[in-house]
Design a protein around this motif. Structure first.
Motif, mmCIF file in Angstrom:
data_model
loop_
_atom_site.group_PDB
_atom_site.id
_atom_site.type_symbol
_atom_site.label_atom_id
_atom_site.label_comp_id
_atom_site.label_asym_id
_atom_site.label_seq_id
_atom_site.Cartn_x
_atom_site.Cartn_y
_atom_site.Cartn_z
ATOM 1 N N ASP A 2 -48.837 15.299 24.084
ATOM 2 C CA ASP A 2 -50.122 15.019 24.709
ATOM 3 C C ASP A 2 -50.983 16.267 24.680
ATOM 4 O OD1 ASP A 2 -49.842 16.603 27.166
ATOM 5 O OD2 ASP A 2 -48.343 15.134 27.736
ATOM 6 N N TRP A 3 -52.275 16.090 24.787
ATOM 7 C CA TRP A 3 -53.238 17.178 24.655
ATOM 8 C C TRP A 3 -53.105 18.196 25.772
ATOM 9 C CZ3 TRP A 3 -56.554 17.840 28.653
ATOM 10 C CH2 TRP A 3 -56.688 16.769 29.524
ATOM 11 N N ASN A 15 -48.833 17.477 34.013
ATOM 12 C CA ASN A 15 -49.578 16.358 33.455
ATOM 13 C C ASN A 15 -49.464 15.205 34.440
ATOM 14 O OD1 ASN A 15 -50.675 14.252 32.067
ATOM 15 N ND2 ASN A 15 -49.424 14.513 30.232
ATOM 16 N N ASN A 19 -49.872 6.749 30.589
ATOM 17 C CA ASN A 19 -50.396 5.895 29.529
ATOM 18 C C ASN A 19 -50.930 4.596 30.111
ATOM 19 O OD1 ASN A 19 -49.541 7.810 27.733
ATOM 20 N ND2 ASN A 19 -47.676 6.729 27.191
ATOM 21 N N TRP A 112 -62.309 9.616 26.146
ATOM 22 C CA TRP A 112 -62.022 9.361 24.735
ATOM 23 C C TRP A 112 -62.700 8.104 24.203
ATOM 24 C CZ3 TRP A 112 -60.007 4.622 24.217
ATOM 25 C CH2 TRP A 112 -59.193 4.106 25.219
ATOM 26 N N SER A 160 -51.002 6.303 17.360
ATOM 27 C CA SER A 160 -50.024 6.297 18.448
ATOM 28 C C SER A 160 -48.913 5.273 18.200
ATOM 29 C CB SER A 160 -50.719 5.984 19.771
ATOM 30 O OG SER A 160 -51.100 4.617 19.790
ATOM 31 N N ALA A 168 -51.457 11.984 17.643
ATOM 32 C CA ALA A 168 -51.337 13.351 18.139
ATOM 33 C C ALA A 168 -52.434 14.270 17.609
ATOM 34 C CB ALA A 168 -49.964 13.921 17.769
ATOM 35 N N HIS A 171 -55.168 14.208 20.024
ATOM 36 C CA HIS A 171 -54.797 14.918 21.248
ATOM 37 C C HIS A 171 -54.912 16.428 21.049
ATOM 38 C CE1 HIS A 171 -53.001 11.469 23.529
ATOM 39 N NE2 HIS A 171 -53.225 10.950 22.341
ATOM 40 N N TYR A 172 -54.487 16.881 19.883
ATOM 41 C CA TYR A 172 -54.603 18.306 19.597
ATOM 42 C C TYR A 172 -56.067 18.748 19.602
ATOM 43 C CZ TYR A 172 -54.032 22.839 17.483
ATOM 44 O OH TYR A 172 -54.077 24.189 17.255
ATOM 45 N N TYR A 174 -58.535 17.239 21.256
ATOM 46 C CA TYR A 174 -58.990 17.216 22.656
ATOM 47 C C TYR A 174 -58.615 18.523 23.337
ATOM 48 C CZ TYR A 174 -59.421 12.105 22.205
ATOM 49 O OH TYR A 174 -59.756 10.850 21.827
#
Length: 187
Positions: A2-3, A15, A19, A112, A160, A168, A171-172, A174
């Motif tokens: 996750d980001w 975190n 989800n 998002w 996903s 991913a 997410h990276y 973000y």
């Protein structure tokens, strides 16, 4: 993957996301964290679209099999119009912004979902203080050289696990956008 782990790389972080969540539970989790553990160094929130609501029902959804009685529905199923949904998001996020301002907690939030981002930019951006545009159009996929190999080799790099959400690599990105905002605010 996750980001959030990429924003905080070596620092201790929690975190609080889940989800399939909505903004109400996300913000509630932040407030509960502050209540139980005190002031964090900073808060990063990546929200879904504003039409997600938790409803109490005897039905079980794929989001709440572990918690019968909670059922994630969209506002259309609950007959909540877009204006009410927008107002509820605005109320929630400005309340969190006020709390963070009072306790001097850096807050960075974005969404998002394209439609929600557009609504925020058009209707709310001048009213909120900590919004970071992380919409998919902000993603720089040509700037992926610094992504760790364990992420690039992740089988969910492009899409996903459910094949309906970003993978991913989003997410990276973000994380990079939030990290840049953090660095700009703290330098």
């Amino acid at each position: 993957c996750d980001w959030s782990s990429d924003v905080c790389s070596s620092d201790l972080f929690f975190n609080l996301g889940l989800n399939g969540n909505n903004q109400y539970v996300s913000i509630y989790n932040v407030l509960e964290y502050i209540k139980q553990f005190g002031k964090p160094k900073g808060i990063f929130i990546l929200l879904p679209n504003y039409k997600r609501f938790l409803d109490f029902s005897h039905n079980v959804s794929h989001y709440s099999e572990q918690q019968p009685g909670l059922y994630l529905r969209t506002s259309q199923r609950l007959n909540i119009d877009d204006d009410t949904s927008r107002f509820m998001l605005f109320s929630q996020i400005t309340t969190l912004e006020y709390i963070c301002e009072i306790f001097n907690i850096p807050l960075f939030w974005g969404c998002w979902a394209n439609t929600t981002n557009e609504d925020i930019k058009i209707r709310m951006k001048h009213l909120v203080k900590n919004y970071i545009d992380v919409g998919p159009e902000m993603i720089e996929f040509n700037d992926m050289d610094d992504a760790p190999e364990y992420l690039k080799n992740n089988k969910y790099w492009h899409e996903s696990r459910d094949e309906h959400h970003y993978g991913a690599k989003f997410h990276y990105q973000y994380a990079k956008i939030f990290r840049k905002a953090w660095n700009e605010k703290n330098n």
